[in-house]
Design a protein around this motif. Sequence first.
Motif, PDB file in Angstrom:
ATOM      1  N   GLY A   1       0.774  -1.222   0.000  1.00 23.88           N
ATOM      2  CA  GLY A   1       0.000   0.000   0.000  1.00 23.88           C
ATOM      3  C   GLY A   1       0.810   1.279   0.000  1.00 23.88           C
ATOM      4  O   GLY A   1       0.243   2.368   0.118  1.00 23.88           O
ATOM      5  N   ARG A   2       2.126   1.173  -0.145  1.00 23.18           N
ATOM      6  CA  ARG A   2       2.969   2.369  -0.163  1.00 23.18           C
ATOM      7  C   ARG A   2       2.907   3.013  -1.547  1.00 23.18           C
ATOM      8  O   ARG A   2       3.236   2.378  -2.555  1.00 23.18           O
ATOM      9  N   VAL A   3       2.504   4.279  -1.579  1.00 19.31           N
ATOM     10  CA  VAL A   3       2.426   5.037  -2.825  1.00 19.31           C
ATOM     11  C   VAL A   3       3.738   5.791  -3.015  1.00 19.31           C
ATOM     12  O   VAL A   3       4.194   6.502  -2.119  1.00 19.31           O
ATOM     13  N   HIS A   4       4.334   5.641  -4.174  1.00 19.96           N
ATOM     14  CA  HIS A   4       5.671   6.192  -4.420  1.00 19.96           C
ATOM     15  C   HIS A   4       5.572   7.539  -5.141  1.00 19.96           C
ATOM     16  O   HIS A   4       5.006   7.638  -6.218  1.00 19.96           O
ATOM     17  N   ARG A   5       6.153   8.563  -4.492  1.00 19.37           N
ATOM     18  CA  ARG A   5       6.062   9.929  -5.001  1.00 19.37           C
ATOM     19  C   ARG A   5       7.427  10.571  -5.231  1.00 19.37           C
ATOM     20  O   ARG A   5       7.505  11.650  -5.796  1.00 19.37           O
ATOM     21  N   ASP A   6       8.488   9.930  -4.773  1.00 19.94           N
ATOM     22  CA  ASP A   6       9.829  10.519  -4.782  1.00 19.94           C
ATOM     23  C   ASP A   6      10.737   9.672  -5.661  1.00 19.94           C
ATOM     24  O   ASP A   6      10.923   8.479  -5.405  1.00 19.94           O
ATOM     25  N   LEU A   7      11.302  10.283  -6.704  1.00 20.07           N
ATOM     26  CA  LEU A   7      12.192   9.567  -7.618  1.00 20.07           C
ATOM     27  C   LEU A   7      13.597  10.144  -7.526  1.00 20.07           C
ATOM     28  O   LEU A   7      13.789  11.351  -7.702  1.00 20.07           O
TER      29      LEU A   7
ATOM     30  N   SER B   1      14.238  19.611  20.340  1.00 18.34           N
ATOM     31  CA  SER B   1      12.822  19.256  20.461  1.00 18.34           C
ATOM     32  C   SER B   1      12.362  18.653  19.149  1.00 18.34           C
ATOM     33  O   SER B   1      12.560  19.247  18.080  1.00 18.34           O
ATOM     34  N   GLU B   2      11.765  17.470  19.223  1.00 19.54           N
ATOM     35  CA  GLU B   2      11.354  16.792  17.996  1.00 19.54           C
ATOM     36  C   GLU B   2      10.244  17.550  17.286  1.00 19.54           C
ATOM     37  O   GLU B   2       9.303  18.046  17.908  1.00 19.54           O
ATOM     38  N   VAL B   3      10.362  17.629  15.974  1.00 24.22           N
ATOM     39  CA  VAL B   3       9.355  18.285  15.141  1.00 24.22           C
ATOM     40  C   VAL B   3       8.327  17.232  14.717  1.00 24.22           C
ATOM     41  O   VAL B   3       8.695  16.215  14.121  1.00 24.22           O
ATOM     42  N   PRO B   4       7.049  17.431  15.008  1.00 21.97           N
ATOM     43  CA  PRO B   4       6.036  16.426  14.628  1.00 21.97           C
ATOM     44  C   PRO B   4       5.761  16.443  13.129  1.00 21.97           C
ATOM     45  O   PRO B   4       6.162  17.357  12.411  1.00 21.97           O
ATOM     46  N   GLY B   5       5.058  15.407  12.673  1.00 17.31           N
ATOM     47  CA  GLY B   5       4.633  15.360  11.274  1.00 17.31           C
ATOM     48  C   GLY B   5       5.714  14.935  10.311  1.00 17.31           C
ATOM     49  O   GLY B   5       5.851  15.506   9.232  1.00 17.31           O
ATOM     50  N   ARG B   6       6.461  13.913  10.644  1.00 11.61           N
ATOM     51  CA  ARG B   6       7.567  13.457   9.788  1.00 11.61           C
ATOM     52  C   ARG B   6       7.087  12.921   8.447  1.00 11.61           C
ATOM     53  O   ARG B   6       7.729  13.118   7.421  1.00 11.61           O
ATOM     54  N   GLY B   7       5.972  12.225   8.446  1.00 11.59           N
ATOM     55  CA  GLY B   7       5.455  11.659   7.200  1.00 11.59           C
ATOM     56  C   GLY B   7       6.412  10.639   6.605  1.00 11.59           C
ATOM     57  O   GLY B   7       6.939   9.784   7.306  1.00 11.59           O
ATOM     58  N   SER B   8       6.659  10.750   5.292  1.00 10.47           N
ATOM     59  CA  SER B   8       7.535   9.792   4.607  1.00 10.47           C
ATOM     60  C   SER B   8       8.985  10.254   4.546  1.00 10.47           C
ATOM     61  O   SER B   8       9.816   9.615   3.897  1.00 10.47           O
ATOM     62  N   SER B   9       9.301  11.361   5.208  1.00 13.19           N
ATOM     63  CA  SER B   9      10.672  11.865   5.176  1.00 13.19           C
ATOM     64  C   SER B   9      11.622  10.883   5.849  1.00 13.19           C
ATOM     65  O   SER B   9      11.304  10.327   6.904  1.00 13.19           O
ATOM     66  N   PRO B  10      12.805  10.658   5.262  1.00 15.06           N
ATOM     67  CA  PRO B  10      13.771   9.764   5.910  1.00 15.06           C
ATOM     68  C   PRO B  10      14.376  10.344   7.182  1.00 15.06           C
ATOM     69  O   PRO B  10      14.916   9.606   8.003  1.00 15.06           O
TER      70      PRO B  10
ATOM     71  N   PRO C   1      14.678   1.743  11.247  1.00 16.76           N
ATOM     72  CA  PRO C   1      14.261   1.788   9.838  1.00 16.76           C
ATOM     73  C   PRO C   1      12.860   2.353   9.675  1.00 16.76           C
ATOM     74  O   PRO C   1      11.979   2.147  10.504  1.00 16.76           O
ATOM     75  N   PHE C   2      12.679   3.074   8.573  1.00 15.37           N
ATOM     76  CA  PHE C   2      11.397   3.722   8.274  1.00 15.37           C
ATOM     77  C   PHE C   2      10.815   3.172   6.981  1.00 15.37           C
ATOM     78  O   PHE C   2      10.122   3.875   6.240  1.00 15.37           O
ATOM     79  N   CYS C   3      11.111   1.897   6.712  1.00 18.14           N
ATOM     80  CA  CYS C   3      10.697   1.275   5.461  1.00 18.14           C
ATOM     81  C   CYS C   3       9.184   1.305   5.274  1.00 18.14           C
ATOM     82  O   CYS C   3       8.683   1.380   4.136  1.00 18.14           O
ATOM     83  N   GLY C   4       8.427   1.243   6.372  1.00 16.41           N
ATOM     84  CA  GLY C   4       6.978   1.210   6.266  1.00 16.41           C
ATOM     85  C   GLY C   4       6.380   2.456   5.646  1.00 16.41           C
ATOM     86  O   GLY C   4       5.250   2.432   5.153  1.00 16.41           O
ATOM     87  N   ASP C   5       7.143   3.558   5.666  1.00 21.86           N
ATOM     88  CA  ASP C   5       6.663   4.812   5.093  1.00 21.86           C
ATOM     89  C   ASP C   5       7.442   5.218   3.849  1.00 21.86           C
ATOM     90  O   ASP C   5       7.295   6.347   3.371  1.00 21.86           O
TER      91      ASP C   5
ATOM     92  N   ALA D   1       8.994  -5.635   2.158  1.00 15.59           N
ATOM     93  CA  ALA D   1       8.483  -4.841   3.272  1.00 15.59           C
ATOM     94  C   ALA D   1       9.554  -3.964   3.885  1.00 15.59           C
ATOM     95  O   ALA D   1       9.267  -2.861   4.374  1.00 15.59           O
ATOM     96  N   GLY D   2      10.807  -4.426   3.866  1.00 16.44           N
ATOM     97  CA  GLY D   2      11.891  -3.656   4.468  1.00 16.44           C
ATOM     98  C   GLY D   2      13.223  -4.008   3.861  1.00 16.44           C
ATOM     99  O   GLY D   2      13.335  -4.933   3.046  1.00 16.44           O
TER     100      GLY D   2
END
Length: 393
Positions: free
Chosen positions: A70-76, A287-296, A318-322, A372-373
């Motif tokens: 279900g991972r949608v790929h937007r970054d090339l 201080s951690e910034v919220p809202g990381r999303g798919s950023s590595p 690892p952040f492979c899930g995003d 998956a990872g």
Amino acid sequence: MTSVGVTLTTRTATGVGAVPAGADPAAGAAGTGEGPEARRILPTRAELAAVATASAGDPGTQRSLTDTFGRVHRDLRVSLTDKCSLRCTYCMPEDAGPFLPKDQTLSADEIERLVRIAVDHGITGVRLTGGEPLLRADLEDIVARVASIELPGGGTLPVAMTTNGISLDRRLPALQDAGLGRVNISIDTLLPEKFRQLTRRDRHADVLAGIAAARDSGLRPLKLNAVAMRGVNDDELGDLVAFAVSQDAQMRFIEQMPLDAGHTWKRDHLVSGEEILERLSERFELSEVPGRGSSPAALYTVDGGPHTVGVIASVSQPFCGDCDRLRLTADGQMRNCLFAREETDLRTLLGDSASDADLAAAMQLSITAKKAGHGIDDPDFVQPGRGMNAIGG
């Protein structure tokens, strides 16, 4: 294009040293011993047609490069060359080579076409990488072509570049005019002698000139990358953050990954993301910034902001899930993961006069095969044979 359950049953090996999927990678092609990284997949026409048919059967669905998780790929990430002006010890051997001959690298026309197809199927951002992209004489032309590609939702494609900064001070004005939107510049140490030992080149001043040019250009966000290495630069982490702040840039620390051409990586030498944060917290308030999303990168404000520091903990957290990233190598191979041991051969399809629909289907087949990872912690993990310069960042 939606994810479809197509199984690759007939695979053709292409390229020097290539072996068919499922063959013994230790044997290489005809006993050459090239290893698993030479495994390249050329989808059959039947497989491409099956993907196209499945996609056409649901015309109301928005086209996207979606994997089976279900991972949608937007970054090339598009690598322009495997050549580099440095020889960083964690990436390339000093006597690196032979490099790809020019006739085996994608042309500006081919890059533009593949990126345009990817954008038509959901890619919303492109990063040009290498090797060192500034070694391409036609870089400005490539940037102009890619930056003019229109997004389906309006506007044009954002184009970024990762570089070591050497010669950036001379070329940045033309690259900006061509449409380059921002840059990431690698700098692992602030000490010239340590830089020489680490990169095997005396070019520290040239990198600093590139950073200064990027700072003065107004391109933002400006990001500086450093691979954190035990016994090499782990005593400079705080100094690197302070330097980045002085340049109005974001410092980003990257855990060292098993992607070195010499295969010398050892996990017990890893400077983990947790350790990086512990060391930085001794000097800065984070201080951690919220809202990381798919950023590595996980981001943290430095002393209340506005500047931030990023930590890319690919190994320990690892952040492979995003993950929403795809990679196109300089020789036209699509990789669905940095650590993939199979590549989908788009360059051969280009040479065989494949249609845009065929190329889009090949991209989807690559995505469908994504795991998956990255599997670094798996007992059977095998480091890719290609070094980072050949894979592209």
